[in-house]
Design an enzyme around this catalytic site. Structure first.
Site, mmCIF file in Angstrom:
data_model
loop_
_atom_site.group_PDB
_atom_site.id
_atom_site.type_symbol
_atom_site.label_atom_id
_atom_site.label_comp_id
_atom_site.label_asym_id
_atom_site.label_seq_id
_atom_site.Cartn_x
_atom_site.Cartn_y
_atom_site.Cartn_z
ATOM 1 N N LYS A 33 38.640 33.920 41.628
ATOM 2 C CA LYS A 33 38.208 35.259 42.008
ATOM 3 C C LYS A 33 37.689 36.017 40.795
ATOM 4 C CE LYS A 33 42.736 37.439 41.357
ATOM 5 N NZ LYS A 33 42.311 38.292 40.233
ATOM 6 N N LYS A 68 36.693 42.414 28.051
ATOM 7 C CA LYS A 68 36.296 42.485 29.460
ATOM 8 C C LYS A 68 34.998 43.259 29.671
ATOM 9 C CE LYS A 68 41.036 42.220 31.257
ATOM 10 N NZ LYS A 68 42.031 42.845 32.158
ATOM 11 N N LYS A 79 47.429 38.679 38.850
ATOM 12 C CA LYS A 79 46.357 38.397 37.907
ATOM 13 C C LYS A 79 45.436 39.607 37.796
ATOM 14 C CE LYS A 79 47.546 34.070 37.147
ATOM 15 N NZ LYS A 79 48.877 34.141 37.747
ATOM 16 N N ASP A 80 44.759 39.705 36.646
ATOM 17 C CA ASP A 80 43.905 40.850 36.362
ATOM 18 C C ASP A 80 42.774 40.986 37.379
ATOM 19 O OD1 ASP A 80 45.112 39.782 33.748
ATOM 20 O OD2 ASP A 80 44.431 41.769 33.153
ATOM 21 N N ARG A 81 42.402 42.232 37.633
ATOM 22 C CA ARG A 81 41.260 42.501 38.498
ATOM 23 C C ARG A 81 39.950 42.232 37.761
ATOM 24 N NH1 ARG A 81 40.333 45.929 42.885
ATOM 25 N NH2 ARG A 81 42.424 46.814 42.678
#
Length: 369
Positions: free
Chosen positions: A58, A29, A87-89
């Site tokens: 998003k 990430k 869901k992941d930020r």
């Protein structure tokens, strides 16, 4: 403030690894687009109804961020916004939301969109989108700054494709520094003044908080059982008395040692069925999905070491359940981009964590932003 961390909880990184603790390191990430997730729902749309479904892409926003923005923009209660999973930020994720609203709301949706939020499509349906109603998630990840043996990573990926992955619950269940577990222990053992705490919250928030804490404890105990079976070398093998799960479903069935045969063994090797572990709670003798014999002995020994938590779950009315000890990785592929970048593609059924797969591959760190 939550209580200080309690060293009595077993830390996630000390749980057993199926393939041994990885020596390869990587950065995950570094950019939001390095972690892509595309949600696949498990049903067809009615095409009409009072709920408007939005397929949203998003970046750098959590699922709750988007749900709150939808509620505010459309002047809805947050309870009128539905989604299938969190869901992941720090990621680029595509997922569905539902909103209880008429067609007049469509004109207001444009105000939501920006560089980090795009509405890809809309469709009508006759019921709200609920947690767990998706079938699977499709992942595309980029690991950067890899350091270590490339051959080791290739070998681990091949073994994962053949044997599956330990179905650990991810760290996000337990809160920062196990804070959810600390709060859960206080609640379950009567150390928390529940009435005093709940007096500052509405009933719905209180139920939601308790549900989160119960879930954290059950996940923690399940992880301990799974780690123990990995240590014994039988996490993906049949142990006499096991309850089996049919891959990709919530269907389970018990198998006695006398019933275990070559056909079932082959299905196990092909990952069509999986051994399961307990989600602690109250049990009944009439339950068809109780482990027996050696499999029950393993679970009972682990739970006995955490009897205060188990008894608390029972007193609070939690019913025992089952969860597969491993998950199958579908459509697994990987491609090296030079010597220090690796792109991974795979799909996971709901309830399986990509972080559990990565845990078997490498020690992945995330930049702080």
């Amino acid at each position: 403030m939550p209580p200080a961390p309690d060293s009595s909880f077993v830390l996630q990184d000390t749980l057993n690894y199926a393939l041994g603790r990885p020596q390869v390191t990587a950065v995950l990430k570094q950019h939001a687009t390095d972690f892509k997730v595309d949600e696949e729902l498990g049903f067809s749309f009615a095409g009409d109804g009072e709920h408007l479904y939005l397929r949203v892409r998003k970046r750098n926003h959590s699922t709750l961020d988007i749900a709150r923005r939808l509620a505010k923009t459309l002047k809805l209660r947050e309870v009128d916004v539905g989604y299938a999973g969190m869901k992941d930020r720090r990621a680029e994720t595509t997922q569905w939301f539902s909103v209880l609203t008429g067609d007049d709301a469509l004109s207001r949706l444009d105000a939501l969109q920006d560089e980090e939020l795009e509405i890809l499509e809309t469709v009508r349906n006759d019921r709200k989108l609920k947690i767990g109603s998706h079938r699977r998630n499709h992942f595309r990840l980029l690991l950067r700054d890899l350091s270590g043996s490339r051959e080791d990573l290739d070998s681990r990926l091949a073994q994962i494709g053949q044997n599956g992955v330990p179905n650990y619950f991810g760290n996000q269940r337990f809160g920062r520094e196990a804070s959810n577990l600390e709060q859960a222990r206080a609640l379950l053992t009567g150390q928390e003044d529940e009435q005093g705490r709940e007096g500052k919250r509405n009933k719905r928030q209180g139920r939601k908080r308790r549900g989160m804490l119960y879930s954290a404890v059950r996940a923690y105990l399940f992880n301990l059982v799974l780690s123990d079976r990995i240590g014994q070398g039988n996490w993906n093998d049949y142990v006499p008395g096991d309850v089996l799960n049919l891959n990709g479903t919530q269907r389970s069935f018990a198998v006695t040692p006398e019933e275990w045969d070559e056909k079932l063994q082959q299905r196990l090797l092909e990952q069509d069925i999986h051994p399961t572990g307990v989600l602690a709670g109250d049990t009944e003798k009439a339950d068809n999905y109780l482990t027996q014999g050696a499999a029950a002995d393993i679970e009972d020994a682990v739970l006995a070491q955490n009897s205060d938590l188990v008894e608390g779950l029972r007193k609070h009315g939690l019913t025992a359940g089952r969860r597969p000890l491993r998950f199958k990785v579908e459509s697994l592929e990987w491609q090296w981009q030079g010597d220090d970048k690796l792109e991974l593609g795979f799909s996971l059924s709901r309830g399986a964590y990509a972080t559990s797969l990565l845990r078997e591959l490498c020690v992945a760190t995330e930049p702080r932003f």
